[in-house]
Design an enzyme around this catalytic site. Structure first.
Site, mmCIF file in Angstrom:
data_model
loop_
_atom_site.group_PDB
_atom_site.id
_atom_site.type_symbol
_atom_site.label_atom_id
_atom_site.label_comp_id
_atom_site.label_asym_id
_atom_site.label_seq_id
_atom_site.Cartn_x
_atom_site.Cartn_y
_atom_site.Cartn_z
ATOM 1 N N HIS A 13 -10.961 -7.922 7.325
ATOM 2 C CA HIS A 13 -11.647 -6.673 6.958
ATOM 3 C C HIS A 13 -11.178 -6.173 5.591
ATOM 4 N N HIS A 14 -10.127 -6.790 5.057
ATOM 5 C CA HIS A 14 -9.726 -6.460 3.695
ATOM 6 C C HIS A 14 -10.515 -7.271 2.673
ATOM 7 N N SER B 29 15.551 -11.454 6.294
ATOM 8 C CA SER B 29 16.197 -10.267 6.857
ATOM 9 C C SER B 29 15.384 -9.699 8.020
ATOM 10 N N SER B 30 14.079 -9.561 7.808
ATOM 11 C CA SER B 30 13.241 -8.989 8.867
ATOM 12 C C SER B 30 13.220 -9.872 10.094
ATOM 13 N N LYS C 29 -4.091 6.003 22.984
ATOM 14 C CA LYS C 29 -2.812 6.601 22.610
ATOM 15 C C LYS C 29 -2.977 8.069 22.224
ATOM 16 N N ARG D 245 -9.444 1.940 -7.483
ATOM 17 C CA ARG D 245 -8.000 2.087 -7.411
ATOM 18 C C ARG D 245 -7.357 1.220 -8.488
ATOM 19 N N HIS E 241 -2.278 -7.539 7.689
ATOM 20 C CA HIS E 241 -2.782 -6.586 8.654
ATOM 21 C C HIS E 241 -1.791 -6.316 9.774
ATOM 22 N N SER F 203 6.065 9.070 21.089
ATOM 23 C CA SER F 203 6.015 9.055 22.546
ATOM 24 C C SER F 203 7.341 9.495 23.164
ATOM 25 N N TYR G 263 0.517 -2.596 11.206
ATOM 26 C CA TYR G 263 0.836 -2.136 12.560
ATOM 27 C C TYR G 263 2.324 -2.203 12.812
ATOM 28 N N HIS H 98 5.984 0.277 -6.459
ATOM 29 C CA HIS H 98 5.944 1.435 -5.551
ATOM 30 C C HIS H 98 5.604 0.975 -4.145
ATOM 31 N N ASP I 222 26.081 -2.851 22.440
ATOM 32 C CA ASP I 222 25.773 -3.043 21.030
ATOM 33 C C ASP I 222 24.520 -3.899 20.953
ATOM 34 N N THR J 255 -6.237 2.592 20.311
ATOM 35 C CA THR J 255 -5.664 3.724 19.581
ATOM 36 C C THR J 255 -6.167 5.034 20.159
ATOM 37 N N GLU K 221 1.189 -6.441 9.493
ATOM 38 C CA GLU K 221 2.220 -5.666 8.814
ATOM 39 C C GLU K 221 1.962 -4.162 8.905
ATOM 40 N N TRP L 22 0.507 -4.989 -4.807
ATOM 41 C CA TRP L 22 1.440 -5.456 -3.768
ATOM 42 C C TRP L 22 0.832 -6.609 -2.983
HETATM 43 C C1 HEA Z 1 4.791 3.350 3.244
HETATM 44 C C2 HEA Z 1 4.162 3.220 2.207
HETATM 45 C C3 HEA Z 1 3.846 4.228 1.160
HETATM 46 C C4 HEA Z 1 4.311 5.508 0.942
HETATM 47 C C5 HEA Z 1 5.322 6.272 1.743
HETATM 48 C C6 HEA Z 1 3.630 5.986 -0.233
HETATM 49 C C7 HEA Z 1 3.833 7.270 -0.779
HETATM 50 C C8 HEA Z 1 3.149 7.756 -1.870
HETATM 51 N N1 HEA Z 1 2.205 7.093 -2.613
HETATM 52 FE FE1 HEA Z 1 1.631 5.167 -2.356
HETATM 53 N N2 HEA Z 1 1.014 3.253 -2.062
HETATM 54 C C9 HEA Z 1 1.358 2.430 -1.025
HETATM 55 C C10 HEA Z 1 2.223 2.737 -0.004
HETATM 56 C C11 HEA Z 1 2.902 3.942 0.114
HETATM 57 N N3 HEA Z 1 2.783 5.021 -0.707
HETATM 58 C C12 HEA Z 1 0.670 1.181 -1.121
HETATM 59 C C13 HEA Z 1 0.779 0.009 -0.157
HETATM 60 C C14 HEA Z 1 -0.112 1.256 -2.272
HETATM 61 C C15 HEA Z 1 -1.059 0.200 -2.829
HETATM 62 C C16 HEA Z 1 -0.450 -0.487 -3.969
HETATM 63 C C17 HEA Z 1 -1.386 -1.426 -4.631
HETATM 64 O O1 HEA Z 1 -2.515 -1.045 -4.939
HETATM 65 O O2 HEA Z 1 -0.985 -2.579 -4.845
HETATM 66 C C18 HEA Z 1 0.112 2.578 -2.830
HETATM 67 C C19 HEA Z 1 -0.527 3.056 -3.976
HETATM 68 C C20 HEA Z 1 -0.474 4.372 -4.401
HETATM 69 C C21 HEA Z 1 -1.345 4.936 -5.369
HETATM 70 C C22 HEA Z 1 -2.497 4.220 -6.045
HETATM 71 C C23 HEA Z 1 -2.033 3.565 -7.253
HETATM 72 C C24 HEA Z 1 -3.115 2.800 -7.902
HETATM 73 O O3 HEA Z 1 -4.081 2.413 -7.253
HETATM 74 O O4 HEA Z 1 -2.967 2.562 -9.097
HETATM 75 C C25 HEA Z 1 -0.964 6.252 -5.549
HETATM 76 C C26 HEA Z 1 -1.613 7.204 -6.440
HETATM 77 O O5 HEA Z 1 -1.650 8.331 -6.243
HETATM 78 C C27 HEA Z 1 0.134 6.485 -4.649
HETATM 79 C C28 HEA Z 1 0.791 7.695 -4.512
HETATM 80 C C29 HEA Z 1 1.781 7.932 -3.565
HETATM 81 C C30 HEA Z 1 2.470 9.201 -3.466
HETATM 82 C C31 HEA Z 1 2.287 10.363 -4.367
HETATM 83 C C32 HEA Z 1 3.340 9.072 -2.411
HETATM 84 C C33 HEA Z 1 4.274 10.145 -1.917
HETATM 85 O O6 HEA Z 1 4.145 10.306 -0.543
HETATM 86 C C34 HEA Z 1 5.689 9.859 -2.288
HETATM 87 C C35 HEA Z 1 6.523 11.077 -2.019
HETATM 88 C C36 HEA Z 1 7.978 10.874 -2.235
HETATM 89 C C37 HEA Z 1 8.615 11.182 -3.328
HETATM 90 C C38 HEA Z 1 7.889 11.708 -4.502
HETATM 91 C C39 HEA Z 1 10.068 10.964 -3.408
HETATM 92 C C40 HEA Z 1 10.822 12.177 -3.779
HETATM 93 C C41 HEA Z 1 11.215 12.104 -5.197
HETATM 94 C C42 HEA Z 1 11.723 13.145 -5.817
HETATM 95 C C43 HEA Z 1 11.905 14.432 -5.173
HETATM 96 C C44 HEA Z 1 12.074 13.014 -7.200
HETATM 97 C C45 HEA Z 1 13.473 13.240 -7.392
HETATM 98 C C46 HEA Z 1 13.861 12.171 -8.257
HETATM 99 C C47 HEA Z 1 15.090 11.714 -8.398
HETATM 100 C C48 HEA Z 1 16.241 12.262 -7.692
HETATM 101 C C49 HEA Z 1 15.248 10.543 -9.299
HETATM 102 N N4 HEA Z 1 0.413 5.331 -3.974
HETATM 103 C C1 HEA Z 2 0.185 2.134 9.087
HETATM 104 C C2 HEA Z 2 -0.721 1.579 8.463
HETATM 105 C C3 HEA Z 2 -2.171 1.438 8.822
HETATM 106 C C4 HEA Z 2 -2.841 1.696 9.981
HETATM 107 C C5 HEA Z 2 -2.297 2.194 11.291
HETATM 108 C C6 HEA Z 2 -4.212 1.370 9.738
HETATM 109 C C7 HEA Z 2 -5.215 1.492 10.689
HETATM 110 C C8 HEA Z 2 -6.513 1.046 10.512
HETATM 111 N N1 HEA Z 2 -7.054 0.541 9.359
HETATM 112 FE FE1 HEA Z 2 -6.084 0.372 7.577
HETATM 113 N N2 HEA Z 2 -5.092 -0.061 5.884
HETATM 114 C C9 HEA Z 2 -3.748 0.120 5.666
HETATM 115 C C10 HEA Z 2 -2.836 0.619 6.557
HETATM 116 C C11 HEA Z 2 -3.143 0.963 7.875
HETATM 117 N N3 HEA Z 2 -4.372 0.935 8.443
HETATM 118 C C12 HEA Z 2 -3.390 -0.267 4.333
HETATM 119 C C13 HEA Z 2 -1.995 -0.219 3.711
HETATM 120 C C14 HEA Z 2 -4.565 -0.696 3.725
HETATM 121 C C15 HEA Z 2 -4.804 -1.141 2.284
HETATM 122 C C16 HEA Z 2 -4.105 -2.324 1.838
HETATM 123 C C17 HEA Z 2 -4.418 -2.608 0.411
HETATM 124 O O1 HEA Z 2 -5.555 -3.031 0.131
HETATM 125 O O2 HEA Z 2 -3.543 -2.386 -0.443
HETATM 126 C C18 HEA Z 2 -5.602 -0.570 4.742
HETATM 127 C C19 HEA Z 2 -6.925 -0.953 4.524
HETATM 128 C C20 HEA Z 2 -7.867 -1.003 5.519
HETATM 129 C C21 HEA Z 2 -9.133 -1.647 5.379
HETATM 130 C C22 HEA Z 2 -9.640 -2.404 4.142
HETATM 131 C C23 HEA Z 2 -10.306 -1.480 3.231
HETATM 132 C C24 HEA Z 2 -10.680 -2.116 1.948
HETATM 133 O O3 HEA Z 2 -9.813 -2.570 1.217
HETATM 134 O O4 HEA Z 2 -11.889 -2.169 1.683
HETATM 135 C C25 HEA Z 2 -9.791 -1.476 6.577
HETATM 136 C C26 HEA Z 2 -11.161 -2.004 6.868
HETATM 137 O O5 HEA Z 2 -11.543 -2.181 7.933
HETATM 138 C C27 HEA Z 2 -8.908 -0.748 7.456
HETATM 139 C C28 HEA Z 2 -9.209 -0.375 8.759
HETATM 140 C C29 HEA Z 2 -8.316 0.207 9.635
HETATM 141 C C30 HEA Z 2 -8.642 0.540 11.015
HETATM 142 C C31 HEA Z 2 -9.959 0.359 11.693
HETATM 143 C C32 HEA Z 2 -7.498 1.049 11.560
HETATM 144 C C33 HEA Z 2 -7.338 1.502 12.996
HETATM 145 O O6 HEA Z 2 -6.147 1.016 13.534
HETATM 146 C C34 HEA Z 2 -7.386 2.995 13.126
HETATM 147 C C35 HEA Z 2 -7.534 3.423 14.574
HETATM 148 C C36 HEA Z 2 -7.474 4.920 14.756
HETATM 149 C C37 HEA Z 2 -8.497 5.740 15.000
HETATM 150 C C38 HEA Z 2 -9.883 5.235 15.074
HETATM 151 C C39 HEA Z 2 -8.293 7.219 15.129
HETATM 152 C C40 HEA Z 2 -7.901 7.709 16.476
HETATM 153 C C41 HEA Z 2 -8.875 7.447 17.535
HETATM 154 C C42 HEA Z 2 -9.466 8.395 18.294
HETATM 155 C C43 HEA Z 2 -9.174 9.826 18.146
HETATM 156 C C44 HEA Z 2 -10.360 7.959 19.371
HETATM 157 C C45 HEA Z 2 -11.807 8.151 19.181
HETATM 158 C C46 HEA Z 2 -12.342 7.074 18.390
HETATM 159 C C47 HEA Z 2 -13.584 6.579 18.417
HETATM 160 C C48 HEA Z 2 -14.680 7.062 19.292
HETATM 161 C C49 HEA Z 2 -13.933 5.484 17.489
HETATM 162 N N4 HEA Z 2 -7.752 -0.469 6.789
HETATM 163 CU CU LIG Z 3 -5.988 -4.136 7.866
#
Ligand code: HEA
Ligand code: HEA
Ligand SMILES: [Cu+2]
Ligand code: CUA
Lengths: 289, 293, 529
Positions: free
Chosen positions: C306-307, C173-174, C335, C454, C257, C272, C261, C81, C110, C332, C259, C146
């Site tokens: 931080h992960h 590809s990327s 922004k 999780r 990380h 924007s 962003y 997933h 292009d 952030t 990634e 993942w």
């Molecule tokens: C961009 C990234 C992205 C997006 C979009 C989503 C979208 C969603 N994610 Fe996911 N998710 C991750 C990135 C993302 N996730 C990552 C990185 C993890 C961590 C994995 C890990 O731990 O290793 C994770 C893990 C994760 C978990 C935790 C699993 C676990 O720890 O065991 C769960 C549980 O609720 C979850 C739920 C969902 C749900 C409900 C959506 C929904 O938003 C999805 C909604 C969309 C649909 C449901 C599609 C529509 C489908 C239909 C309408 C059905 C029709 C069907 C046919 C035609 C066949 N995700």
């Molecule tokens: C698009 C993806 C995305 C983005 C944008 C971010 C944004 C941020 N993430 Fe997130 N993060 C993930 C995707 C993302 N993360 C994913 C996929 C994981 C889990 C991966 C995995 O384990 O499977 C993860 C996990 C993750 C962890 C590890 C948690 C753990 O496993 O224990 C941490 C810890 O520091 C973290 C921190 C942050 C912070 C500080 C930001 C910051 O960039 C956020 C900044 C934004 C704000 C703060 C809000 C707006 C600000 C204001 C309104 C201003 C006022 C603010 C102040 C006065 C402070 N993230």
């Molecule tokens: Cu991170």
């Protein structure tokens, strides 16, 4: 900025080579995977994929060379190619950076920690009592058994000299192409890849020596791992670079390229210099220090 | 059309949220926050959590409030006309500096707490904990005490696919073991974590201690329980098929009971889920009782 | 209508028409628009594939006990997933947008390297063919999460090498896609289009492309090490040989990380573009937006650990990574406040793209704040590897990245197809998505804090109620996405012709082209003053 020149930017119309290349890579990867999983057809599919890939490389590069020689690439296209090559090399730098990172981690963190450093007193005291952290190391379990390391001042130093010289000959060739001295160009370009192949010869000899006499193998703990992965990937790049130099040389013999229009030559030259620089780091951090 | 659809939905959500808010006690399972801590560092960590949560909530309310005020007042349907300003250096400096100050203010107490969390010196008892696929072992370094600790039979049976057993009928489903770790109250316990195969992670929420168990390395962590009781946790690093099924139970007891347990006088009763004096049973009964489960 | 005919005079030459043959048009194409379309369709399909897996996860988690799947398969679902959503849905969707929009926005005919562009796309298809096929292999699909942590991931069955090579191919590809983006932006801008005049979307993609080229090779290196550790006896992640399993985590997160962003910066760009249009006001603080984006990108390289707070890092490391992570909140903040100020004193209307953008700003803030909480190392000891983290990243990814993709689709669809989408369907899609996404992910904060780890297929009964709500939300949210397909269809098979300008407040070169945009965007470079 773009469009400075009069003629327009050449946009190719449709090409099946990328798709063929995809099929080639796909086949290679599938072949390699089932090979690793132990299936007998693996190597066959793997080789088949490479065949497709080679066809693609010939076809694609052939098209590009034809287009280039027919003069439809203006300066903007040329600049796109250069930038593309530059960023490709940057991605390669990051790839090597990753393996250097592993080397520095092993030397600076994992080995010392296994020896009880930092917050890992108990790691050593409870798990690896007899292990002292020194580099080189094949780890507390001495994986791969007793081994000798590769000294820096034999073949590696010679190889350094070879590669550095090849950098010089290549630069001479580059100046020659710009000045239109085709003969100098041909000679020095040939010298460059010959030096490259000699380098590879020495490298192969060194590997054989390491395997048969030093008991230094890819599986010799973290030292063998980092040694072979770094020098191995480098060697692969030298091989590719030398082949590319060879191709460019053949093109030079055919009279390709102009004084101010020789992207392929420059791309390969950059690549070669990059491989050169990587070697310097290898020499310092893998062999010497 | 969508208004007709959404209004009842929003209403339903609001009502249910409000219900949780006013009657959290009624539903033990509707916990919205971390559990109340039972270790010396717990309050401090929870305090940090609440501090940052409040800071975030307040700013969030500000952001949402400002946004909705804008939506309500600056919309075309209200006859608003667009202004044309496109920057204000003063505003931008202000909203760069304020978050910076807030963050620094947050960082200081956090740093202080990290130092305490990492200070494992001066421990009264050291226990080496090893993770396996899928159980734990506990090795009391200064005592003659070593044992494995696996998920209890009742949970395990109910957790089979389509087992037909309702998990709600199993006491402490997935959070009970055959042999708990036993430690005395008010003593600094140092745990030395490692693993035998893949990475695991040892976590007991109420004791506020979590640390990874990496194969080939030993990580240190510590806790000092303030109250006797049974504290339950789970492995928190994906470790394969059985990751969800390697619970942790820590029985915090008095010094006397701890001694008694070390000498074999107390044993874990899986039905009652507490430590029970062994002499209450006939010699071979505990084993039978286990089998019966 | 009138300037549309004028524009058509310019672009109406017959060599501008797409090839009529299917293969030439859709397989061998070098046209940025067709490749963009391919990318977008591919990512939509992947979104449904990944979403279906998410629904399997949520179905199993609807109540305690194992009802539908075995634990191993559950783990595969979690892993695949995430891989599908991240690498197959969100990233390609942004590449698709880049393909469609960047040449139009900078006034180029292009992309700079059209054949390589085609290759990037088809490699992606190859990679996902391999990855998805692992579901049917002996031993099942990868199930180590993942994040692919060893030693666990080394226990994968026959799927293991396929997974590694699939990642190699999608990395290639990327990288090629990003090289194309950078070169197009740096080399193909129309005269007068200086860097500081570029639309924000172009800026954010430029910076994203740098990030991609910097980190995709590192991921390739990381999985290569896994491969050699498993098959060739190397000891990168084996303590007995002097390696360390945690080394992998460092390498992975050095990629991972940045990634995240990579998935959010182009989203910032999209928002924007859209918010100024529907506020009828220029973007507030353009140059600070550019600098903020660049700072976020720079900081993203020095926060990776931080992960890994619980992995046993020395104190100095924890302190450094905590502080660096907290710093990211500052750019952030810039922004968020700039977007709010753009709307302030504007003349707002609330068409679907604007609604999605607003939801993005607000819900991303929630996700960002939970990120900030995670950055506090001592507190992260409690949050780490619980559903609180799951809630965090879904808030930044789903109402974050995915919502902006939808906003972008609604915003530019009329330009792409030449017809308006059905606004009623669009709005309905928005309201369903915006409400259900919260039903889906908000309760996960609570179970996470209460102690639910999780990546578990089954959970203690005290977490049952919130999980049930979350699962209901998931199904409602998922099926609401069918409305998205309906809305796209309503534009493709459209009735109401779109004007060239499409939105009355829209600014930028792409709106000077006719709708639908001609096959080659700008054969004559436009002039920008
Ligand atoms: C961009 C990234 C992205 C997006 C979009 C989503 C979208 C969603 N994610 Fe996911 N998710 C991750 C990135 C993302 N996730 C990552 C990185 C993890 C961590 C994995 C890990 O731990 O290793 C994770 C893990 C994760 C978990 C935790 C699993 C676990 O720890 O065991 C769960 C549980 O609720 C979850 C739920 C969902 C749900 C409900 C959506 C929904 O938003 C999805 C909604 C969309 C649909 C449901 C599609 C529509 C489908 C239909 C309408 C059905 C029709 C069907 C046919 C035609 C066949 N995700
Ligand atoms: C698009 C993806 C995305 C983005 C944008 C971010 C944004 C941020 N993430 Fe997130 N993060 C993930 C995707 C993302 N993360 C994913 C996929 C994981 C889990 C991966 C995995 O384990 O499977 C993860 C996990 C993750 C962890 C590890 C948690 C753990 O496993 O224990 C941490 C810890 O520091 C973290 C921190 C942050 C912070 C500080 C930001 C910051 O960039 C956020 C900044 C934004 C704000 C703060 C809000 C707006 C600000 C204001 C309104 C201003 C006022 C603010 C102040 C006065 C402070 N993230
Ligand atoms: Cu991170
Ligand atoms: Cu052990 Cu998860």
């Amino acid at each position: 900025m773009a469009h400075a020149s009069q003629d327009s930017y050449y946009i190719p119309h449709g090409s099946h080579w990328p798709f063929v290349g995809t099929i080639g890579l796909f086949t290679i990867m599938v072949g390699a995977s089932i090979w690793l999983n132990g299936a007998d057809v693996g190597p066959v599919i793997f080789a088949l994929g490479f065949a497709v890939l080679f066809v693609m490389l010939f076809g694609w590069f052939g098209t590009v060379i034809r287009e280039s020689e027919s003069g439809i690439y203006n300066n903007d296209v040329d600049r796109s190619f250069r930038m593309g090559m530059g960023w490709f090399i940057f991605s390669e730098v990051m790839f090597f950076g990753c393996f250097f990172g592993a080397l520095f981690y092993a030397r600076g963190i994992s080995i010392p920690w296994l020896g009880g450093d930092s917050n890992n007193f108990f790691t050593n005291a409870l798990l690896w009592k007899d292990f002292t952290a020194i580099w080189p190391s094949n780890g507390p379990a001495a994986i791969g058994g007793a081994y000798e390391t590769m000294g820096a001042w034999g073949i590696p130093a010679l190889n350094t000299a070879l590669l550095l010289t090849s950098g010089v000959t290549l630069t001479i060739a580059h100046h020659a192409i710009q000045a239109g001295h085709r003969k100098t160009l041909n000679i020095f370009l040939a010298l460059t890849f010959i030096l490259g192949f000699i380098f590879m010869g020495f490298q192969a000899y060194e590997y054989i020596h390491a395997y048969s006499e030093l008991n230094l193998k890819l599986s010799t703990g973290i030292y063998g791992t980092t040694f072979y992965m770094l020098t191995g990937f480098h060697g692969l790049h030298v091989t590719l670079g030398a082949i590319m130099l060879l191709v460019v040389w053949l093109r030079c013999l055919r009279g390709h390229f102009k004084e101010d229009h020789h992207f392929a030559f420059e791309a390969v030259a950059w690549y070669w210099h990059f491989v050169d620089v990587v070697w310097l780091f290898l020499f310092i951090f893998v062999y010497w220090l | 059309m969508f208004n007709r659809l959404c209004t009842p939905l929003i209403a339903a959500i609001c009502i249910s949220l409000a219900a949780f808010a006013v009657a959290p006690e009624a539903y033990a399972a509707w916990d919205l926050d971390m559990p109340i801590g039972k270790s010396t560092l717990a309050d401090e960590i929870m305090g940090l959590h609440h501090l940052i949560l409040i800071v975030c909530t307040v700013i969030c309310i500000g952001v949402f409030g400002f946004a909705f005020y804008t939506f309500l007042t600056c919309r075309r349907s209200k006859g608003a006309k667009a202004a044309s300003f496109s920057h204000s250096t003063r505003a931008e400096i202000i909203w760069t500096i304020i978050p910076t100050v807030i963050l620094i203010a947050m960082a200081i107490p956090s740093a202080r707490t990290i130092l305490k969390i990492e200070d494992t010196s001066g421990a009264d008892i050291s226990i080496k904990i090893t993770g396996y696929q899928w159980k734990w072992s506990y090795d009391y370094l200064d005592e003659d005490m070593f044992f494995y600790s696996s998920i209890d039979a009742a949970s395990s049976a109910a957790a089979q696919k389509n087992s037909g057993i309702d998990p709600a009928t199993v006491k402490n489903y997935l959070r009970n073991v055959d042999k708990p770790m036993v430690v005395p109250v008010n003593k600094k316990i140092r745990i030395l974590l490692t693993a035998n195969d893949v990475i695991h992670s040892w976590w007991v929420p109420e004791l506020y201690v979590k640390k990874d168990a990496n194969p080939g390395f030993i990580n240190e962590a510590w806790f000092e329980a303030k109250e006797t009781g049974i504290y339950r946790g789970q492995c928190t690093e994906l470790c394969g098929r059985g990751h969800g099924f390697m619970p942790i139970v820590v029985a915090v007891v008095t010094d006397d009971e701890y001694r008694q347990w070390l000498e074999g006088g107390l044993a874990w009763d899986q039905t009652k889920q507490e430590l029970i004096a062994v002499n209450l049973f006939q010699a071979d009964e505990p084993a039978d009782q286990l089998a019966a489960l | 209508m009138t300037d549309q005919t004028a524009a058509h005079d310019h672009h109406g030459d017959h060599h501008d028409a797409p090839p009529s043959n299917f293969l030439d048009r859709w397989v061998f194409t070098t046209n940025h628009k067709d490749i963009g379309t391919l990318y977008l369709i591919f990512s939509l399909v992947m979104f449904f594939v990944g979403g279906t897996m998410a629904l399997i996860i949520r179905a199993e988690l609807f109540q305690p006990g194992l009802q539908f799947v075995e634990p191993q398969f559950f783990n595969s679902m979690t892993t695949v997933h995430a891989l599908v959503m991240v690498f197959g849905a969100v990233m390609p969707a942004f590449v698709g947008l880049a393909n469609w929009l960047i040449p139009m926005m900078v006034g180029a005919p292009d992309m700079a390297l059209p054949r390589m562009n085609n290759w990037s796309f088809w490699l992606l298809v190859a990679a996902f063919t391999i990855l998805v096929s692992t579901l049917f292999m002996p031993g099942g699909a990868p199930a180590g999460g993942w994040t692919l942590y060893p030693p666990l991931v080394l226990q994968t069955g026959d799927a293991f090498p396929f997974m590694v090579f699939a990642i190699h191919i999608m990395g290639a590809s990327s990288i090629m896609g990003s090289i194309n983006v950078i070169v197009t932006i740096m080399n193909m801008r129309a005269p007068g289009m200086t860097l500081m005049k570029m639309p924000m979307f172009v800026w954010t993609w430029l910076i994203t492309a740098y990030l991609l080229i910097a980190v995709m090779p590192v991921l390739a290196g990381a999985v290569t090490m896994l491969l050699t550790d498993r098959y060739f006896g190397t000891s990168f992640f084996n303590a007995a040989g002097g390696g360390d399993p945690v080394l992998f985590q460092h390498v992975f997160w050095f990629f991972g990380h940045p990634e995240v962003y990579i998935m959010i910066l182009p989203a910032f760009g999209v928002v924007s573009q859209i918010i100024p249009t529907f506020s009828r006001k220029p973007l507030f603080g353009y140059s600070s937006m550019v600098y903020a984006t660049a700072s976020i990108a720079f900081l993203s390289f020095i926060v990776w650990a931080h992960h890994m707070f619980t992995t046993g890092m020395p104190i100095a490391g924890q302190l450094f990574f905590m502080l660096a992570t907290m710093l990211i909140a500052i750019p952030t903040a810039v922004k968020i406040f700039n977007w709010l100020s753009t709307m302030w004193k504007g003349e707002l209307t609330f068409e679907t793209p604007m609604l999605f953008s607003i939801a993005f700003v607000l819900l991303f803030t929630i996700g960002g704040f939970s990120g900030l909480m995670l950055a506090i190392a001592p507190a992260d000891y409690q949050y780490h590897d619980t559903y609180f983290v799951v809630a965090h990243f879904h808030y930044v990814l789903v109402p974050g990245a995915v919502f902006t993709l939808m906003a972008a689709a609604y915003y530019w669809l009329p330009k792409w197809t030449g017809y308006m989408y059905n606004e009623k369907i669009g709005k309905l899609h928005f309201w369903c998505s915006a409400i259900f996404v919260n039903v889906l992910f908000f309760p996960q904060h609570f179970v996470g804090l209460a102690g639910m780890p999780r990546r578990i297929p089954d959970y203690p009964t005290q977490f049952a109620d919130f999980n049930a709500i979350s699962s209901v939300g998931a199904f409602l949210f998922g099926f609401s996405q069918l409305l998205f397909v309906a809305a796209i269809w309503s534009s493709v098979k459209g009735k109401q012709k779109a004007t060239d300008q499409v939105w009355d407040g829209a600014k930028g070169l792409e709106w000077t082209l006719p709708s639908p945009a001609p096959y080659h965007s700008f054969n004559e470079p436009p002039h920008i003053d």
